[in-house]
Design an enzyme around this catalytic site. Sequence first.
Site, PDB file in Angstrom:
ATOM      1  N   LYS A  36       0.837  -1.204   0.000  1.00  0.00           N
ATOM      2  CA  LYS A  36       0.000   0.000   0.000  1.00  0.00           C
ATOM      3  C   LYS A  36       0.872   1.254   0.000  1.00  0.00           C
ATOM      4  CE  LYS A  36      -0.337  -0.477   4.999  1.00  0.00           C
ATOM      5  NZ  LYS A  36      -1.003  -1.220   6.054  1.00  0.00           N
ATOM      6  N   ARG A 134     -10.956  -0.516  14.485  1.00  0.00           N
ATOM      7  CA  ARG A 134     -10.810   0.313  13.289  1.00  0.00           C
ATOM      8  C   ARG A 134     -11.802  -0.194  12.252  1.00  0.00           C
ATOM      9  NH1 ARG A 134      -4.902   0.885  10.480  1.00  0.00           N
ATOM     10  NH2 ARG A 134      -5.302  -1.290   9.957  1.00  0.00           N
ATOM     11  N   TYR A 262      14.457  31.895   5.542  1.00  0.00           N
ATOM     12  CA  TYR A 262      13.254  32.629   5.955  1.00  0.00           C
ATOM     13  C   TYR A 262      13.275  32.922   7.454  1.00  0.00           C
ATOM     14  CZ  TYR A 262      10.967  31.553   1.484  1.00  0.00           C
ATOM     15  OH  TYR A 262      10.631  31.467   0.170  1.00  0.00           O
ATOM     16  N   MET A 311      10.380  25.135   0.914  1.00  0.00           N
ATOM     17  CA  MET A 311       9.546  24.198   0.151  1.00  0.00           C
ATOM     18  C   MET A 311      10.402  23.268  -0.703  1.00  0.00           C
ATOM     19  SD  MET A 311       6.469  24.925  -2.572  1.00  0.00           S
ATOM     20  CE  MET A 311       5.494  25.900  -1.459  1.00  0.00           C
TER      21      MET A 311
HETATM   22  C1  LIG Z   1      -0.259  -2.002   6.883  1.00  0.00           C
HETATM   23  C2  LIG Z   1      -0.853  -3.250   7.410  1.00  0.00           C
HETATM   24  C3  LIG Z   1      -0.051  -4.370   7.704  1.00  0.00           C
HETATM   25  C4  LIG Z   1       1.451  -4.327   7.691  1.00  0.00           C
HETATM   26  O1  LIG Z   1       1.908  -3.725   8.887  1.00  0.00           O
HETATM   27  P1  LIG Z   1       3.455  -3.555   9.191  1.00  0.00           P
HETATM   28  O2  LIG Z   1       3.495  -3.036  10.572  1.00  0.00           O
HETATM   29  O3  LIG Z   1       3.965  -2.565   8.202  1.00  0.00           O
HETATM   30  O4  LIG Z   1       4.088  -4.885   9.032  1.00  0.00           O
HETATM   31  C5  LIG Z   1      -0.694  -5.546   8.039  1.00  0.00           C
HETATM   32  N1  LIG Z   1      -2.042  -5.608   8.119  1.00  0.00           N
HETATM   33  C6  LIG Z   1      -2.834  -4.550   7.889  1.00  0.00           C
HETATM   34  C7  LIG Z   1      -4.311  -4.693   8.020  1.00  0.00           C
HETATM   35  C8  LIG Z   1      -2.279  -3.335   7.539  1.00  0.00           C
HETATM   36  O5  LIG Z   1      -3.062  -2.262   7.329  1.00  0.00           O
END
Ligand SMILES: *Cc1c(COP(=O)(O)O)cnc(C)c1O
Length: 367
Positions: A36, A134, A262, A311
């Site tokens: 992701k 969650r 700045y 920036m």
């Molecule tokens: C991002 C995620 C992981 C991986 O977690 P890490 O701590 O990066 O290993 C596993 N399961 C879910 C549901 C996640 O959102």
Amino acid sequence: KTHETVLEINLNAISHNLNFFKSKLKLTTKMMVMVKAFGYGSGGFEIAKLLEHHKVDYLGVAFADEGILLKNAGIKLPIMVLNPENTSFSAIIQHQLEPEIYSLKGLNAFLKIAEKRKLKHFPIHIKLDTGMHRLGFEEENLDELIATLKENKFVKVRSVLSHMATSDALEHRDFALSQIDLFEKLSSKLMVELQIKPIRHILNTSGISNFPQAQYDMVRLGIGLYGVSNDVEEQKFLENVGTLKSVISQIRSIQAGESVGYGRRFIAEKPTKIATIPIGYADGISRHWGNGLGFVTINNQKVSIVGSICMDMLMVDISEINCKEGDQVIIFGKSPTVTFMANQLHTIPYEILTSISQRVKRVFYRE
Ligand SMILES: *Cc1c(COP(=O)(O)O)cnc(C)c1O
């Protein structure tokens, strides 16, 4: 040598880290790797391609669009979408992605589309909430979930998963164990009542390290692949994956009493040599890293960031080192590490890595 700002990604290090975590698992345990957010900022397609070469079992993305990009680029591995919105279900089906289903509302919406499209046994993944609070079905929703899934031919429960809130925090070990217990209980109920044998998975990276007894049929490796562990001892076994590099654009000398940047937030106390580096907060370097807190490495020497990060640029004090315009600058990599930066900035390595903006070119290499 590069002439611009790049994030170099060491593909051999990724393979090494993958194998390190594999070696902690039973031979039969499957591996889902989380790619992701563009592979935690390290590159979506290129890393997915490498993982396909290594024959991991699944990829995980957060949103349907991320999965569609990978499928369109030719990735054939099955991809689970963690956070599918109901509006993306059609695209998910069209691109052969596999949704995580975490509520009855979502399930019913998906079933409606699945029926309309006359799908047969389309793979879905059932998320259970065991304490993270969650996403996911809670214990009191299970009977309705089971009733809805029973004798349903449109979808097939490919996996049942949950997510741990404290797999990295040993002070919350009891809570983590209670999540695992509840996962065992709820997933078993689903298996018995639906007469299914789904892939079960609950562990992320630190879960693999701290709760290997709960690896079930699969684990979900994330940050560890990218070379980061929350455990100092384990960190020694991982290889650095990303090195953020830039160059010195210009060097100047200023006198005592003159300022940099700045707001004149740095005032030289003595004659000082200043180098300007073309990377700034728009590239994902936190402004909090400026004004003397952060450093970069030039020719193996640490130099402090002075004044506020702009920036597109930042300035460093090079009075004490040897360097010239055009020399390479390490923003993070072996020194400083993203973990060091994260600690100093009161955040976590995940945020540092995923903040590097898309305008920074990713360059992939093998050693
Ligand atoms: C991002 C995620 C992981 C991986 O977690 P890490 O701590 O990066 O290993 C596993 N399961 C879910 C549901 C996640 O959102």
